[in-house]
Motif scaffolding. Sequence first.
Motif, short mmCIF file in Angstrom:
data_model
loop_
_atom_site.label_atom_id
_atom_site.label_comp_id
_atom_site.label_asym_id
_atom_site.label_seq_id
_atom_site.Cartn_x
_atom_site.Cartn_y
_atom_site.Cartn_z
N ASP A 82 0.82 -1.22 0.00
CA ASP A 82 0.00 0.00 0.00
C ASP A 82 0.85 1.26 0.00
OD1 ASP A 82 -2.34 -1.45 -0.04
OD2 ASP A 82 -2.57 -1.46 2.14
N GLN A 85 2.26 2.18 -3.30
CA GLN A 85 1.24 2.77 -4.15
C GLN A 85 1.03 4.25 -3.78
OE1 GLN A 85 -2.63 1.01 -5.87
NE2 GLN A 85 -3.30 1.87 -3.93
N THR A 91 1.07 -0.01 -8.31
CA THR A 91 -0.38 -0.07 -8.17
C THR A 91 -0.79 -1.45 -7.65
OG1 THR A 91 -0.65 1.40 -10.07
CG2 THR A 91 -2.59 0.16 -9.37
N ARG A 92 -1.51 -1.47 -6.53
CA ARG A 92 -2.05 -2.73 -6.03
C ARG A 92 -3.13 -3.22 -6.99
NH1 ARG A 92 -3.58 -5.80 -1.26
NH2 ARG A 92 -2.35 -4.54 0.20
N THR A 93 -3.04 -4.48 -7.39
CA THR A 93 -4.02 -5.03 -8.33
C THR A 93 -4.72 -6.25 -7.72
OG1 THR A 93 -2.28 -6.33 -9.45
CG2 THR A 93 -2.81 -4.14 -10.35
N GLU A 118 1.21 -4.64 -8.45
CA GLU A 118 1.57 -5.43 -7.28
C GLU A 118 0.49 -6.48 -7.03
OE1 GLU A 118 3.82 -2.49 -4.30
OE2 GLU A 118 1.76 -1.86 -4.73
#
Length: 302
Positions: A82, A85, A91-93, A118
């Motif tokens: 997190d 990001q 970017t968390r995916t 990520e």
Amino acid sequence: MTKFQIVLEFGNNKYLVIIMKKINLIIKVMLIILTTAVSGLILEQRVSASTTETTKSNKRQIPTLFFHGFGGTVHSMDYLIDQSQIDGYATRTLTITVNPQGKVRLFGNWPKSAHNPEIQILFLNNHESDYHHTAKWIDATLKKLHQNYGVTRFNAVAHSWGNNAVLYYLETYSQKKNQPQIDSLVNIAAPMQVLNRDIYRRNDWRYSKQLNRDFRTYIEPDSTIRKLHIRELNIMGQLTTEDHFDKAVPVASAQSLQRVFKGSHQTYQARLFTGPRAEHSALTRRNPKVLHDIENFLWNRP
């Protein structure tokens, strides 16, 4: 009034022209048709070029997979994922779960436009100490990512016992056909050598002879790991400069990784942190210096 007809052809288009008695009308009509045809050709070329550029820009970037350690939870790697990001690096995916039978389930969304995607990996049996089994789950995960998203290369960030699973995966599975290949690897608090029974009493694997046998395989000159094209960052912790210990893994155990990554297409870097935030779990949950080093290593490449 006298009139006659002619047909003009431009590519696949035919144009019926009615000719009046004034010749300049013919010229005007022909110029309009010619201009329209040329404009259409230019527009078609622009659309084609735009489509090509969009396709290139929509190609997914290399994902970074985060692997927790023994007893790890959904929160184990949250800080690293997190915060990177928030910092604008990634970017968390997806969040991916793997059950003990190796069934992979995907949650979330991975748009093609995601910047340095990520992916969090969660093993539902988070107390599986036989990292040979965990390596099979990693294999199933990468197969799914290859099948669903066309992944051919990936980065990995592993903590604690998750490092043993990742290394065994690299040695055992990475040469299979159509297997995604690792690009960069971050090892955090890696217990590469047999650990003291006073630290881990519950599980034989943590002080088994198998751990040493596998490690000897990794450092063989012709090992599969040595042949990989890989960048490696080894992050270690110690509570004080006197004890050389992060409360779970001795520094000497984690330092053993420098004997692994000696291949001709490999680089090795190491970072040693000291103090309360260098405690075994704190390295991934509340150490901004660790985060900074990972961000720069993975995404600020020259």
